[in-house]
Design a protein around this motif. Structure first.
Motif, PDB file in Angstrom:
ATOM      1  N   GLU A  39       0.852  -1.193   0.000  1.00  0.00           N
ATOM      2  CA  GLU A  39       0.000   0.000   0.000  1.00  0.00           C
ATOM      3  C   GLU A  39       0.884   1.239   0.000  1.00  0.00           C
ATOM      4  O   GLU A  39       1.719   1.431   0.901  1.00  0.00           O
ATOM      5  CB  GLU A  39      -0.929   0.006   1.205  1.00  0.00           C
ATOM      6  N   VAL A  40       0.716   2.074  -1.031  1.00  0.00           N
ATOM      7  CA  VAL A  40       1.520   3.285  -1.196  1.00  0.00           C
ATOM      8  C   VAL A  40       0.579   4.471  -1.348  1.00  0.00           C
ATOM      9  O   VAL A  40      -0.365   4.423  -2.144  1.00  0.00           O
ATOM     10  CB  VAL A  40       2.441   3.194  -2.435  1.00  0.00           C
ATOM     11  N   GLU A  41       0.822   5.547  -0.602  1.00  0.00           N
ATOM     12  CA  GLU A  41       0.015   6.751  -0.730  1.00  0.00           C
ATOM     13  C   GLU A  41       0.530   7.604  -1.891  1.00  0.00           C
ATOM     14  O   GLU A  41       1.733   7.732  -2.100  1.00  0.00           O
ATOM     15  CB  GLU A  41       0.060   7.570   0.562  1.00  0.00           C
ATOM     16  N   THR A  42      -0.398   8.192  -2.638  1.00  0.00           N
ATOM     17  CA  THR A  42      -0.051   9.096  -3.730  1.00  0.00           C
ATOM     18  C   THR A  42      -0.628  10.477  -3.424  1.00  0.00           C
ATOM     19  O   THR A  42      -1.528  10.611  -2.594  1.00  0.00           O
ATOM     20  CB  THR A  42      -0.600   8.564  -5.068  1.00  0.00           C
ATOM     21  N   PRO A  43      -0.129  11.531  -4.088  1.00  0.00           N
ATOM     22  CA  PRO A  43      -0.518  12.910  -3.716  1.00  0.00           C
ATOM     23  C   PRO A  43      -1.979  13.228  -4.016  1.00  0.00           C
ATOM     24  O   PRO A  43      -2.582  12.684  -4.944  1.00  0.00           O
ATOM     25  CB  PRO A  43       0.405  13.770  -4.578  1.00  0.00           C
ATOM     26  N   TYR A  44      -2.535  14.160  -3.227  1.00  0.00           N
ATOM     27  CA  TYR A  44      -3.857  14.717  -3.492  1.00  0.00           C
ATOM     28  C   TYR A  44      -3.778  16.030  -4.283  1.00  0.00           C
ATOM     29  O   TYR A  44      -4.725  16.391  -4.962  1.00  0.00           O
ATOM     30  CB  TYR A  44      -4.599  14.984  -2.180  1.00  0.00           C
ATOM     31  N   LEU A  45      -2.688  16.744  -4.160  1.00  0.00           N
ATOM     32  CA  LEU A  45      -2.501  17.981  -4.912  1.00  0.00           C
ATOM     33  C   LEU A  45      -1.671  17.651  -6.146  1.00  0.00           C
ATOM     34  O   LEU A  45      -0.466  17.442  -6.064  1.00  0.00           O
ATOM     35  CB  LEU A  45      -1.800  19.033  -4.048  1.00  0.00           C
ATOM     36  N   ILE A  46      -2.352  17.590  -7.295  1.00  0.00           N
ATOM     37  CA  ILE A  46      -1.671  17.158  -8.520  1.00  0.00           C
ATOM     38  C   ILE A  46      -1.971  18.146  -9.644  1.00  0.00           C
ATOM     39  O   ILE A  46      -2.503  19.231  -9.423  1.00  0.00           O
ATOM     40  CB  ILE A  46      -2.107  15.735  -8.913  1.00  0.00           C
ATOM     41  N   LYS A  47      -1.659  17.722 -10.852  1.00  0.00           N
ATOM     42  CA  LYS A  47      -1.876  18.529 -12.044  1.00  0.00           C
ATOM     43  C   LYS A  47      -3.177  18.111 -12.703  1.00  0.00           C
ATOM     44  O   LYS A  47      -3.523  16.932 -12.736  1.00  0.00           O
ATOM     45  CB  LYS A  47      -0.699  18.305 -12.998  1.00  0.00           C
ATOM     46  N   SER A  48      -3.912  19.081 -13.234  1.00  0.00           N
ATOM     47  CA  SER A  48      -5.166  18.761 -13.912  1.00  0.00           C
ATOM     48  C   SER A  48      -4.884  17.973 -15.185  1.00  0.00           C
ATOM     49  O   SER A  48      -4.037  18.361 -15.993  1.00  0.00           O
ATOM     50  CB  SER A  48      -5.912  20.054 -14.273  1.00  0.00           C
ATOM     51  N   THR A  49      -5.564  16.833 -15.331  1.00  0.00           N
ATOM     52  CA  THR A  49      -5.413  15.996 -16.520  1.00  0.00           C
ATOM     53  C   THR A  49      -6.793  15.597 -17.022  1.00  0.00           C
ATOM     54  O   THR A  49      -7.718  15.423 -16.228  1.00  0.00           O
ATOM     55  CB  THR A  49      -4.609  14.716 -16.216  1.00  0.00           C
ATOM     56  N   PRO A  50      -6.965  15.457 -18.342  1.00  0.00           N
ATOM     57  CA  PRO A  50      -8.280  15.106 -18.886  1.00  0.00           C
ATOM     58  C   PRO A  50      -8.584  13.622 -18.679  1.00  0.00           C
ATOM     59  O   PRO A  50      -8.030  12.767 -19.337  1.00  0.00           O
ATOM     60  CB  PRO A  50      -8.139  15.437 -20.380  1.00  0.00           C
ATOM     61  N   GLU A  51      -9.487  13.316 -17.752  1.00  0.00           N
ATOM     62  CA  GLU A  51      -9.844  11.921 -17.493  1.00  0.00           C
ATOM     63  C   GLU A  51     -11.343  11.687 -17.606  1.00  0.00           C
ATOM     64  O   GLU A  51     -11.876  10.714 -17.101  1.00  0.00           O
ATOM     65  CB  GLU A  51      -9.340  11.494 -16.106  1.00  0.00           C
TER      66      GLU A  51
END
Length: 585
Positions: free
Chosen positions: A164-176
């Motif tokens: 289990e690895v945590e990833t950031p909540y403040l990221i770059k806007s990407t089209p998903e």
């Protein structure tokens, strides 16, 4: 200590034990010379008794002042209830506490609704006072159920060497595929973070980093219109694996689903059918079919067109379903269903029906145009039997399938065929890689831009991009998509090609995803993954259609938290500090 035991553990074996309990007053029953109080905590209810002949006078009088939801501590002796007062439905039903000491830890206002399993509070008032609603067993037990599911997920994946690895909540806007929630950066004037719609690029980078098997139970955010099974912030069981093919991933997460059904529900599931996207759309009208019941589509063009009925002759598709036992529907009931499919939410222009009589004959709303042989073919194609009713819709193929799918689900609900205690999982595979936006004329990724095409379909990207299949798959449970994923593109050249067909210029692709394509140049392994929607999975396992009661503090249909009154305006000084000027008309 405030308590030596909780309110759900004492029983006949505890008689004559001196105990200390603490909790909330559920209710009290004052008989003058005797006062009973039900004391509640997370674990259960224990009955307290204040007896004028056995209880200190000061304690006895203080007990008479207790109101609902007062927080109290008591000390006393466990005694046996009289036989006539025993409650066999409670763990603590054989005993009560003869109280010797009473402390009011906190008085309480009368709550705006009763803290009972069956409450008198409407949804709006319960959302406003959610912290009170959580005290009720249905909500409390839903949150405990969610915890149990999450723990079983962690156990299963950890035992398979997932990390289990945590990833950031403040990221770059990407089209998903949905709007991002954006966060202004005070230290970088005029620039914004985005909250992640998923950790997609980060989990791929973890594979580049050699983590091999990753998972995370993680919050995700999408600024989109809401409904019963959708919240602006939701939780995913997010997973990724390196050096795998599609079959490896399906086997792992089929195993996870089996594990959850067995450990949480005590149910053994042997079969996980696999159907293609095309089969799902043709047979059920949607890509997340509920297979707990039949009513599969039967395409009737061959035996419905080229007659004298212009509605069918002009249609791209004529399709029907056989509804079991509906042959006894009254004309009023049939007319009600016709009105139902004509609602704007469904959008059909009308509906044709044919009754399958017990004697093998047929009676339809279009007898003028179709003879018994024609209707017999309809019955054969739809699988209708004597006593059933065939309902038929027609029109543009995709729209008509969607309309009949909505009718199929509505009829199944009315007929009681969607039993929440029955679980029917399946995989839907071979999704289209791209889908055409009719308004813009551009192709969009059906899943996301990092999904790998089927190798054997790569040549079609130049000539027939709409026919290219993706290495993508969805897990469906009881008519709900609970998870989806794909084998990812892991080389720069293929990823650049994908961006090209999605209409990105080279500069746009570099600006948005340059960090990922750069990473692919440093030895990215073949990888793929899947994300389960935890909220929806828990709700289905809990036998519910909606997810709100399985979320501690949910938003309403407008995306508002009415308890804390959010979202809310911020003051001018804070806006100025963030270099933001509002233009609200």
């Amino acid at each position: 200590m405030y308590r030596s035991h909780n309110c759900g553990e004492l029983n006949a074996s505890s008689i004559n034990t001196e105990v200390t309990l603490a909790g909330w007053v559920q209710k009290s029953r004052d008989k003058g010379f005797m006062n009973w109080v039900d004391l509640r905590d997370r674990y259960g209810i224990t009955q307290l008794i204040f007896d004028e002949s056995r209880t200190d006078k000061t304690v006895f009088e203080l007990a008479k002042t207790l109101g609902r939801e007062f927080v109290i501590q008591v000390k006393g002796t466990v005694i046996e209830r009289e036989d006539k007062n025993k409650n066999k439905n409670m763990i603590t039903g054989d005993i009560e506490i003869l109280v010797t000491e009473l402390t009011i830890l906190n008085a309480a206002l009368t709550p705006p609704f009763t803290i009972e399993d069956e409450t008198d509070g409407g949804e709006d008032i319960r959302m406003k006072y959610r912290y009170l609603d959580i005290r009720r067993n249905p909500v409390k037990n839903s949150l405990l159920f969610r915890h149990k599911v999450a723990m079983e997920v962690r156990k299963y994946l950890s035992d398979l060497d997932f990390c289990e690895v945590e990833t950031p909540y403040l990221i770059k806007s990407t089209p998903e595929g949905a709007r991002d929630f954006v966060v202004p950066s005070r230290m970088n004037e005029g620039q914004f973070y985005a909250l992640p719609q998923s950790p997609q690029t980060f989990k791929q980078l973890l594979m580049v980093g050699g983590m091999d098997k990753y998972f995370q139970i993680v919050k995700c955010f999408r600024d989109e219109d809401l409904r019963a099974d959708r919240q602006p912030e939701f939780t995913q069981i997010d997973c990724e694996m390196a050096f795998v093919e599609q079959e490896d991933i399906l086997n792992v997460f089929e195993g996870l689903t089996r594990h959850l059904l067995k450990e949480i529900k005590g149910i053994e599931v042997d079969k996980f059918p696999r159907i293609t996207y095309d089969y799902a759309m043709k047979t059920y009208g949607n890509d997340k079919p509920d297979i707990r019941f039949g009513m599969e589509f039967g395409e009737l063009n061959e035996f419905a067109q080229h007659k004298e009925f212009p509605v069918f002759n002009a249609a791209e598709l004529v399709v029907g379903i056989a509804v079991p036992g509906a042959g006894n529907y009254t004309r009023k009931e049939i007319d009600g269903l016709i009105d139902w499919v004509k609602r704007p939410q469904v959008g059909a222009s009308g509906m044709v029906y044919a009754k399958c009589n017990d004697d093998g004959t047929f009676k339809s709303s279009v007898d003028k145009f179709y003879d018994q042989e024609d209707l017999g073919q309809w019955a054969k194609i739809t699988g209708a039997k004597p006593g059933d009713m065939i309902f038929v819709l027609s029109g543009p193929a995709n729209k008509t399938r969607a309309q009949l799918s909505a009718l199929r689900m509505e009829l199944a609900t009315r007929l009681g065929l969607r039993n929440p205690k029955v679980f029917a999982p399946l995989w839907v595979i071979d999704f289209p890689l791209l889908e055409l936006d009719e308004e813009s004329g551009r192709y969009h990724a059906m899943h996301h831009p990092f999904t790998s095409p089927k190798p054997e379909d790569m040549a079609l990207l130049e000539t027939e991009p709409g026919k290219v299949r993706a290495n993508a798959y969805d897990m469906v449970l009881n008519g709900n998509e609970i998870g989806g994923g794909s084998i990812r593109i892991h080389d720069k050249a293929t990823q650049q090609l994908m961006f090209k067909y999605l209409g990105f210029t080279e500069d746009e692709a570099k600006a948005q995803f340059g960090f990922l394509m750069d990473a692919f140049q440093f030895g990215a392994p073949p990888h793929g993954g899947l994300a389960f929607g935890l909220d929806r999975l828990v709700a289905i396992l809990g036998g519910q259609e909606t997810i709100r009661d399985f979320i501690a503090f949910p938003k309403n249909n407008s995306g508002r938290d009415v308890m804390i009154d959010a979202p809310a305006a911020i003051d001018d000084a804070q806006l100025k500090e963030l270099s933001i000027k509002l233009d609200i008309k």
